[in-house]
Design a protein around this motif. Structure first.
Motif, PDB file in Angstrom:
ATOM      1  N   ASN A 117       0.716   6.981 -16.491  1.00  0.00           N
ATOM      2  CA  ASN A 117      -0.429   6.791 -17.376  1.00  0.00           C
ATOM      3  C   ASN A 117      -1.723   7.360 -16.809  1.00  0.00           C
ATOM      4  N   TRP A 118      -1.646   7.952 -15.620  1.00  0.00           N
ATOM      5  CA  TRP A 118      -2.835   8.510 -14.973  1.00  0.00           C
ATOM      6  C   TRP A 118      -2.536   9.946 -14.552  1.00  0.00           C
ATOM      7  N   PRO A 119      -2.403  10.847 -15.517  1.00  0.00           N
ATOM      8  CA  PRO A 119      -1.982  12.215 -15.190  1.00  0.00           C
ATOM      9  C   PRO A 119      -2.928  12.954 -14.258  1.00  0.00           C
TER      10      PRO A 119
ATOM     11  N   GLY B 182      -5.869   1.337 -11.837  1.00  0.00           N
ATOM     12  CA  GLY B 182      -5.677   2.776 -11.793  1.00  0.00           C
ATOM     13  C   GLY B 182      -5.499   3.338 -10.399  1.00  0.00           C
ATOM     14  N   TYR B 183      -5.639   4.663 -10.302  1.00  0.00           N
ATOM     15  CA  TYR B 183      -5.371   5.398  -9.071  1.00  0.00           C
ATOM     16  C   TYR B 183      -6.589   6.247  -8.710  1.00  0.00           C
ATOM     17  N   THR B 184      -6.665   6.617  -7.458  1.00  0.00           N
ATOM     18  CA  THR B 184      -7.717   7.501  -6.997  1.00  0.00           C
ATOM     19  C   THR B 184      -7.126   8.548  -6.070  1.00  0.00           C
TER      20      THR B 184
ATOM     21  N   ARG C 122      -5.844   2.134  -6.545  1.00  0.00           N
ATOM     22  CA  ARG C 122      -7.153   1.571  -6.167  1.00  0.00           C
ATOM     23  C   ARG C 122      -6.950   0.120  -5.739  1.00  0.00           C
ATOM     24  N   GLN C 123      -7.308  -0.201  -4.529  1.00  0.00           N
ATOM     25  CA  GLN C 123      -7.176  -1.579  -4.063  1.00  0.00           C
ATOM     26  C   GLN C 123      -8.213  -2.458  -4.748  1.00  0.00           C
ATOM     27  N   GLY C 124      -7.713  -3.476  -5.453  1.00  0.00           N
ATOM     28  CA  GLY C 124      -8.602  -4.398  -6.146  1.00  0.00           C
ATOM     29  C   GLY C 124      -9.131  -3.888  -7.468  1.00  0.00           C
TER      30      GLY C 124
ATOM     31  N   VAL D 147       0.846  -1.188   0.000  1.00  0.00           N
ATOM     32  CA  VAL D 147       0.000   0.000   0.000  1.00  0.00           C
ATOM     33  C   VAL D 147       0.880   1.237   0.000  1.00  0.00           C
ATOM     34  N   SER D 148       0.630   2.148  -0.932  1.00  0.00           N
ATOM     35  CA  SER D 148       1.397   3.394  -1.019  1.00  0.00           C
ATOM     36  C   SER D 148       0.453   4.555  -1.248  1.00  0.00           C
ATOM     37  N   LEU D 149       0.729   5.660  -0.557  1.00  0.00           N
ATOM     38  CA  LEU D 149      -0.017   6.902  -0.754  1.00  0.00           C
ATOM     39  C   LEU D 149       0.977   8.019  -0.955  1.00  0.00           C
ATOM     40  N   SER D 150       0.597   8.995  -1.751  1.00  0.00           N
ATOM     41  CA  SER D 150       1.467  10.150  -1.942  1.00  0.00           C
ATOM     42  C   SER D 150       0.656  11.426  -1.959  1.00  0.00           C
TER      43      SER D 150
END
Length: 481
Positions: free
Chosen positions: A404-406, A431-433, A426-428, A382-385
């Motif tokens: 790839n997710w600007p 992409g990213y949220t 996004r867990q599961g 798990v990583s957050l920034s």
């Protein structure tokens, strides 16, 4: 003399049957009256709900009404309908001769639910119009519904959940006041709300490490203190903190929670080394006794308890403990040896602590290899920034795919309005949220820590109570592990 026959008295109309002169059935006024009462009751409920709502929810209610009203036409224009050429049973009965019944246009049915940020639309799919078709037209739906963004996700067999956000949740800071109650499920950590104003959580079951990165002042420590304030009321969680920004426990960001920590060290590498070494011994002791004590090889199969608590080690400003020291003088060599040993010990905890209930939370400004060794960072699932200055820093924190997710790249979140907003995988999902982390007032954090201070216990001593007096803090667990 009048020879006309006498007038005949009119026959009473048979109940429920139209008479020859067209009189209405006797039951019709009652049916109409009941329908009117039902309609009035429905309008009253809708009106009361609208009047009791806040200003933003009222706007969402009007938006939902417009969505329902315009949906049949919009669905046709966007190609979100299908043509059914197979006649129904009733159509087959009504058809005579060679005449074929007209094909039917099937439009997905929808149901709306409102909140202050927008509308959640539940859609029942029709043949050839499913998840993929709606996702391709999400941008068009956002334009038609005058929304900031629209997301489309499965919501069970044959159903979709469309989240239409009218108001930007990421730009609106909000506060969280802890209630002091233990969480119902320790395997799920509440984070805040995502960019669709939906609750966002971390699923922490079987997660050994969390990496938190970001520029100073953008929310790293606030995130950690918020998590502590949520978890502290549970005796099934115990905390240790290594804070590289300060030297003493009464300094810095964790002074308010120090009485809820079973261990604390500052920027002293030797003191940190002793704490990490002690936790590695705890990990080995748990590994050697978990089957005998819990009857399973994985603590998460039963969940944390007061006797076998989840141990959360927070390493803030992690680069303080792992940095490379270059020099030939004895003092520098000693620091370099301690930093290398710290990295080895933390690596042990992250790679082997998952099944015995140890989680390591590492926070730093740039999660590059010189701040957190890659053999530690890359095994944290798990990583957050928070905001970052460079793309390289964003990639180090979140992985190569963030390029790839600007829209979720933390480099684009340097505006002060994004203080408290983090990006994560996004867990599961793909992409990213982005997530708005709630702000917790320091006095609330201190209040919860003070109220739950009596729950603080040393996990090593708890393990000793379950495994017998032969296991002590100085036991050589390399032999028994």
């Amino acid at each position: 003399m009048n020879t006309s026959p006498p007038p005949t008295a009119p026959h009473p109309a048979t109940p429920g049957v139209l008479d020859p002169i067209g009189s209405v059935p006797s039951w019709l006024p009652y049916v109409v009256g009941a329908a009117v009462l039902v309609a009035l009751a429905w309008l009253i409920v809708i009106g009361v709900r609208y009047l009791c709502a806040d200003t933003e929810t009222r706007r969402s209610i009007r938006q939902a009404a417009r969505i329902r009203r315009t949906w049949p036409r919009l669905a046709r224009n966007l190609g979100l309908v299908t043509t059914d050429r197979t006649p129904t049973f009733l159509q087959s009965l009504a058809t005579t001769g060679d005449k074929k019944p007209e094909p039917r246009t099937l439009t997905p049915k929808l149901h709306t639910k409102t909140d202050p940020y927008g509308v959640t639309v539940t859609v029942k799919t029709v043949p050839k119009v499913g998840l993929e078709e709606f996702q391709k037209r999400a941008d068009h739906l956002a334009d038609a519904w005058e929304c900031t963004r629209v997301s489309v996700n499965p919501d069970g067999p044959g159903k979709l959940r469309i989240r239409a956000v009218r108001r930007e949740p990421l730009f609106e800071p909000y506060a969280y006041t802890p209630d002091g109650k233990p969480p119902a499920d320790l395997s799920v950590w509440d984070l805040g709300i995502d960019e669709y104003a939906l609750a966002s959580v971390l699923r922490m079951s079987n997660v050994p490490g969390v990496c938190v990165a970001g520029l100073p002042g953008y929310g790293k420590t606030s995130l950690i203190n918020g998590l502590i304030s949520r978890l502290a009321p549970s005796g099934a969680v115990q905390f240790a903190v290594a804070d590289g920004k300060v030297s003493e426990a009464h300094e810095g960001d964790y002074a308010d929670v120090v009485n809820r920590l079973f261990a604390f060290v500052g920027d002293d590498l030797e003191a940190a080394n002793k704490l990490f070494d002690r936790l590695v011994k705890l990990r080995r002791g748990r590994s050697s006794s978990i089957r005998r004590v819990l009857g399973t090889a994985n603590m998460w199969a039963k969940g944390p308890s007061t006797a076998w608590p989840l141990v959360v080690l927070v390493i803030d400003e992690a680069h303080t403990y792992f940095r490379e020291y270059k020099g030939t003088d004895p003092a520098t060599k000693r620091l370099a040896a301690l930093a290398q040993e710290n990295a080895r010990l933390v690596e042990d905890l992250v790679k082997k602590g998952r099944s015995v209930g140890i989680v390591v939370v590492l926070a730093t400004q740039k999660a590059t290899g010189d701040a957190i060794p890659t053999f530690i960072r890359d095994v944290c699932p798990v990583s957050l920034s928070f905001a970052q200055k460079t793309t390289d820093a964003a990639v180090a924190a979140l992985g190569e795919d963030i390029r790839n997710w600007p829209e979720a790249n933390p480099v684009s979140m340097q505006d002060p309005g994004f203080v408290g907003v983090a990006s994560m995988v996004r867990q599961g999902q793909e992409g990213y949220t982005r997530i708005r982390i709630p702000y917790v007032e320091p006095e609330h954090v201190a209040r919860v820590a003070e109220a739950s201070a009596h729950l603080t216990a040393d996990p090593f001593e708890l393990l000793t109570l379950q495994t017998g007096p032969n296991l002590t803090k100085d036991t050589d667990l390399d032999i028994i592990a």
